[in-house]
Design an enzyme around this catalytic site. Sequence first.
Site, PDB file in Angstrom:
ATOM      1  N   GLU A 234       0.887  -1.173   0.000  1.00  5.74           N
ATOM      2  CA  GLU A 234       0.000   0.000   0.000  1.00  5.74           C
ATOM      3  C   GLU A 234       0.915   1.210   0.000  1.00  5.74           C
ATOM      4  O   GLU A 234       1.579   1.485   0.997  1.00  5.74           O
ATOM      5  CB  GLU A 234      -0.929  -0.015   1.213  1.00  5.74           C
ATOM      6  N   CYS A 268      -2.215   8.732   3.225  1.00  8.26           N
ATOM      7  CA  CYS A 268      -2.216   8.315   1.818  1.00  8.26           C
ATOM      8  C   CYS A 268      -3.601   8.469   1.202  1.00  8.26           C
ATOM      9  O   CYS A 268      -3.728   8.774   0.018  1.00  8.26           O
ATOM     10  CB  CYS A 268      -1.759   6.861   1.704  1.00  8.26           C
TER      11      CYS A 268
END
Length: 462
Positions: A234, A268
């Site tokens: 990720e 993020c």
Amino acid sequence: MAIATVNPATGETLKTFDALNPGEIEDRLVLAERAFQAHRTTSYADRARLLHEAADLLDADRDAIARTMTTEMGKPLAAARAEAAKCAKTMRWYADHAEELLADEHPDPADVRDSGAQRAVVRYRPLGVVLAVMPWNFPLWQVVRFAAPTLMAGNTGLLKHASNVPQTALYLEDLFLRAGFPEGCFQTLLIGSGAVEDILRDPRIAAATLTGSEPAGRAVASVAGDEIKKTVLELGGSDPFVVLPSADLDAAVRTAVTARVQNNGQSCIAAKRFIVHTDVYDAFAERFTEAMAALTVGDPMDEGTDVGPLSSEQGRSDLEELVDDAVHRGARARCGGRRPADRTAGWFYEPTVLDGITPDMRIHHEEAFGPVATLYRVADLDEAVQIANDTPFGLSSNAWTRDAAEQERLARDLQAGGVFFNGMTASHPGLPFGGAKRSGYGRELSGHGIREFCNLTTLWYG
């Protein structure tokens, strides 16, 4: 990089730690493999009991661990408490659902009879020791969303946490020990990034997961690929926040502010690029800028603070470079764009809104990891989709429209791991989480996440 707690609100180094030496790393690898051989044979009920205990302990520790997180990486104290609560919730979710998520599958005997089988079973079995390389921005949550499914699947875990959150990392190891997990089931490795490759190449490591930057993901994936080991990555995100004329503008503005400055803008999945239809652009931009400028920047331990410091001096410098480049190339700072004048210590940066963004600006293509938003005016849905996808990243996305046809078009065409309509991107234990393009591959959370580190085994009975 030193392994140390450095308060980003003051720049003061509070505590330093020695990195593990090769012998100590070997001891932990031996212990992790030994623990796996025992843990993989335990029942789901036994694992669930221990994970529920860990959740209860975390709830009891919430205020203390929240203060540790805030001290180490600067998130507002209220956000740190919420993060701890979310981690406990996720532990309980996996404790309650893992057995059904990993239940044996039984193909119809008629479908497999021509293979000579009387029956067949598909079973999920644990892989082994999983190495997790985790970031500082959600120092509990990023780890727990790996650890809870990993432990419930029967694997064991080794955590290489970011070097600026060592006390949070050590807390996590202690938490699982206090909950009753046998020694070795979950261990923290206080090591620098240079030690990761040798550990990942060790045959006792079965797989790896990383949340972090694109360069870090590339490095781990390269080594794991060479060793033929499974990885889940990720990585970064530059999520679009699309606002179309049918949107509830008041709700969109309120959500946009939270979506941009959550975790001091260091997320993020924070919305970063605000792509607004020309019919509502002026109204949205005015209200959004006003709300961003009104946020309180200050001590993250203060309950009245909206935005605390960035986690490091380097992080602030990187953000300043992106903003300065954009302004130099013609962008306008509607608010912010500088360090707060009243904050001479620590790594603070004002909430900032930029407009007039063009493709030659770095911020158009690079992730802004801090409280900086970019505004785009678009003429129609086609242009909105084009700009939304004009990024190397594809983690998540937000779209504000009450038009069903527009929703379907955006669901089809936005290149991202998620599309959140009329709401803010968020992670939930019951929903898969991950991205596309350079935001990584694989999924965390939900049934998809717990199965990532399982050996999907076919059992054939003649």
